[in-house]
Design an enzyme around this catalytic site. Sequence first.
Site, mmCIF file in Angstrom:
data_model
loop_
_atom_site.group_PDB
_atom_site.id
_atom_site.type_symbol
_atom_site.label_atom_id
_atom_site.label_comp_id
_atom_site.label_asym_id
_atom_site.label_seq_id
_atom_site.Cartn_x
_atom_site.Cartn_y
_atom_site.Cartn_z
ATOM 1 N N TRP A 137 32.953 46.745 23.729
ATOM 2 C CA TRP A 137 33.667 46.872 24.815
ATOM 3 C C TRP A 137 34.371 44.640 24.670
ATOM 4 O O TRP A 137 35.737 44.851 24.851
ATOM 5 C CB TRP A 137 33.151 46.315 25.754
ATOM 6 C CG TRP A 137 34.499 46.605 27.304
ATOM 7 C CD1 TRP A 137 35.339 47.525 27.245
ATOM 8 C CD2 TRP A 137 34.737 45.030 27.087
ATOM 9 N NE1 TRP A 137 36.364 46.832 28.340
ATOM 10 C CE2 TRP A 137 36.084 45.340 28.291
ATOM 11 C CE3 TRP A 137 34.752 43.865 27.329
ATOM 12 C CZ2 TRP A 137 36.846 44.211 29.550
ATOM 13 C CZ3 TRP A 137 35.366 42.428 28.668
ATOM 14 C CH2 TRP A 137 35.844 43.478 29.259
ATOM 15 N N HIS A 138 32.812 44.360 24.919
ATOM 16 C CA HIS A 138 34.052 42.154 24.367
ATOM 17 C C HIS A 138 34.868 42.677 22.677
ATOM 18 O O HIS A 138 35.309 41.588 22.806
ATOM 19 C CB HIS A 138 32.483 41.435 24.234
ATOM 20 C CG HIS A 138 32.413 41.620 26.085
ATOM 21 N ND1 HIS A 138 31.375 42.094 26.645
ATOM 22 C CD2 HIS A 138 32.546 41.135 26.439
ATOM 23 C CE1 HIS A 138 31.590 42.136 27.791
ATOM 24 N NE2 HIS A 138 32.180 40.595 28.050
ATOM 25 N N GLY A 139 34.075 42.695 22.571
ATOM 26 C CA GLY A 139 34.663 42.777 20.648
ATOM 27 C C GLY A 139 33.887 43.804 19.733
ATOM 28 O O GLY A 139 33.196 44.316 20.114
ATOM 29 N N PHE A 154 39.193 39.813 24.509
ATOM 30 C CA PHE A 154 38.541 41.734 24.210
ATOM 31 C C PHE A 154 39.705 42.038 25.175
ATOM 32 O O PHE A 154 39.527 43.729 26.118
ATOM 33 C CB PHE A 154 37.489 41.155 25.840
ATOM 34 C CG PHE A 154 36.963 39.821 25.184
ATOM 35 C CD1 PHE A 154 36.458 40.227 23.407
ATOM 36 C CD2 PHE A 154 36.509 39.236 25.835
ATOM 37 C CE1 PHE A 154 35.205 39.114 22.785
ATOM 38 C CE2 PHE A 154 35.580 38.170 25.414
ATOM 39 C CZ PHE A 154 35.264 37.973 23.729
#
Lengths: 474, 321
Positions: A325-327, A474
């Site tokens: 999800w963060h990247g 993000f």
Amino acid sequence: MLFASVTFLIFFPIFFILYWFVFNKSIRMQNMFILLASYIFYAWWDYRFLFLLIFSTLLDFYTGQRIHEAKEKKEKKIWLLISVLINLGLLIYFKYCNFFIDSLQTAFKALGYSSNISTLSIVLPVGISFYTFHGLSYVFDIYNDKIIKTKTFVDYAVFVCFFPLLVAGPIERANHLLPEFQKKRLFNYGLAVIGMRQILWGLFKKVVIADNCAEQVDAIFIDYTSQTGMQLFLGMFLFHVQIYADFSGYSEIASGLSRLLGFEILKNFSYPYFSKSIDEFWKKWHISLTSWFRDYLYFPLGGSKLGQFKQVKNVFIIFLISGLWHGANWTFIAWGLLHALLFLPTILMKKSINRRLPNLFSIIFTNLLIMIGWLFFRSITIDDAFHYLYSMIVKLSLHPWSILLVFKSFLIYGIILLFLLEWINRKQEFGFSFLNEAALMNNSIIRLLLYTFIGFLIIINLPNSAKSFIYFQF
Amino acid sequence: MNLSLFIKKSLLYISLFIVLLYTIQMGVDKGLRKCYDKEPFATFNTVIGGKAGSEVVFLGSSRIRNHIDVPLFEKISGKTAFNLGLDGSNLFLQQTIWDLYRKNNKLPKILFMELDWVRLEKDKKIFDKYRFLPYLNDLEVSKVLIEINDITKSDLYIPLYKYRGYFQYMWLGINNLLLSSKTRINKKITQNKGFNSLGGHLRDTQVNLKNYKIEARDVEQSLAIISKINQQLKNEGSSLILINSPIFKDGYLNIMNKSEIENKVLMFLKKEQIEFQNFETNEPISFNANLFHDVMHLNQLGAKCFTTLLYEKNSKLINDK
């Protein structure tokens, strides 16, 4: 539009006056005005993506209606699936497409095949992960009968697009924030004062601490091979501070702005770096995302109810997805995986590994583990992260002079001030909360002097060009 | 009621805060404008304070500032002189300091102005921007900086905003404001001649100007500045001489359109009847590494040689004026 920018400094006071004095006649007018302002706020970056935001909002509003009106469970499920697939499809296309192509190419290459698939030139729309999760929480909550559908599109759209939260959260829950948009808002003086303090504190964290850390962190990470062990440690430590000050600073500002408009939003941080274990850290870091995953993924997967093996599996799934999800990079997956591994002792032994240590040592040990995790988060590749870590350990010398050099920088005193105030207020809501409690602070002159000092620090530390918050990507 | 009180209190506090910031900014500006011992403020202050007026003036970038040893020049020529060289400046910024000089000091009899191909370009960023911050109230300064696009309206109107990230200069300004005595300042003013000598010896023998292309539009604008300055001097019976000071022999690399620029400039000079003395590949200076700090800059010894050479070449004109 960035919170720490001149544009926002002009935008918000105008919005505030109109919101309370012109559009206060009805809830509907106020909501429409917030929506309009939120669209302007978002379009300031790139107006083209405004259409994507509107499409995503329309999709969830419509599927929410269909789920609510459906008589059969099966029909509800189909509409839920449509919403989830399209939402995640958009997210995957914009955020992960090139990552998957790159990974496929690498896999083909490793197997000895050549591939002609080329990456696409896709721009990541700001805040897509945040507003997608906002929208999904709405359809999930309707599906689970936790809320009923909103009557008008504006009420729903304003929940998804509310500008203080639009681009970097906190990720609000439909069952928490939506009802707030359907209630008459009354200006609360006490809440507004706390909101202003929160904004000031958030700006201090972002502008004075995070942005100054960023400059040094960038310089160290870009050329980490030629740095000394102490500098590498300093780079890792400063990123540890930067990401916290940046993201929690954003959340404080978002919360403060919301309070000025009469809303209470979810708390996103609760002094995570004072945690004594990794599991405690995850209860205090990016709380809105962690609880989102817990409620909409971990529990539906069975949580901890189906035995230890399934619980371990579920924890790994959550952390891997959280990493992703963060990247779109293997470094984020490695970061998620590392935290899942650090979480294991809590599940297996029902206690954290450093539980027996005294409090201060537990905090230091936990922070060291988190810092190593951030190293993966910040590095370009996993190789870089390992190499950085290796170089730091091999080259590290605790020569007193090299440690003293750190104290030559003004930044270190800012960091000390930040954590000192947060430690004093660790039982309160945020680092400036002592203003409500301490007897000394009843003196308005002293309070004004303190505001002035912090305001002064913010002004003279503003960057030459406004710097985005880390979590915007993000 | 609560809302009105909140707004009133906020406005009152913000107004007081702004007044305080303005007061600090004025203090810092004033302190830095009194600074005569620390460059880059010292030269600016001498110029703005009207203490730079001289018979011979040198205008250019660091290749004037570090190359013309003014005390030596004054000694051998018997004329008063001042060095207006500004590190990292193109002709647009040089015009600014020239305008400030003209506004506050008497016009020189002779102006030696740098004509360096690289300086004909309009930079996108201002080198060491902090040098200009105390003078943003001067229209001559703010106009050109806004034009170059490295200073915004926010710098002009939000108090202290222009000093963001330059805490050390704020401190210097406050310190100067509180501690400098008038006699100390006067002593320093008379000592300042704008010249800065560089130490050391040449290490890297090449400067990276690979694939460097100078924009024709910038050249035309730069030549217009030279033309304007020439006209100003002519009207007062003064002379303008353009000079290009020495560069180490291997230093000058690959300005892709150098000959095109050169032709354009030479045609302009012919038309305007301006004398141009090109020392770029001067023998023996350009061939002696001991005279250079780096390929583009002479060191202290090099500056002495070049100053003497420049005087000898122009002694007749200088003595006649």
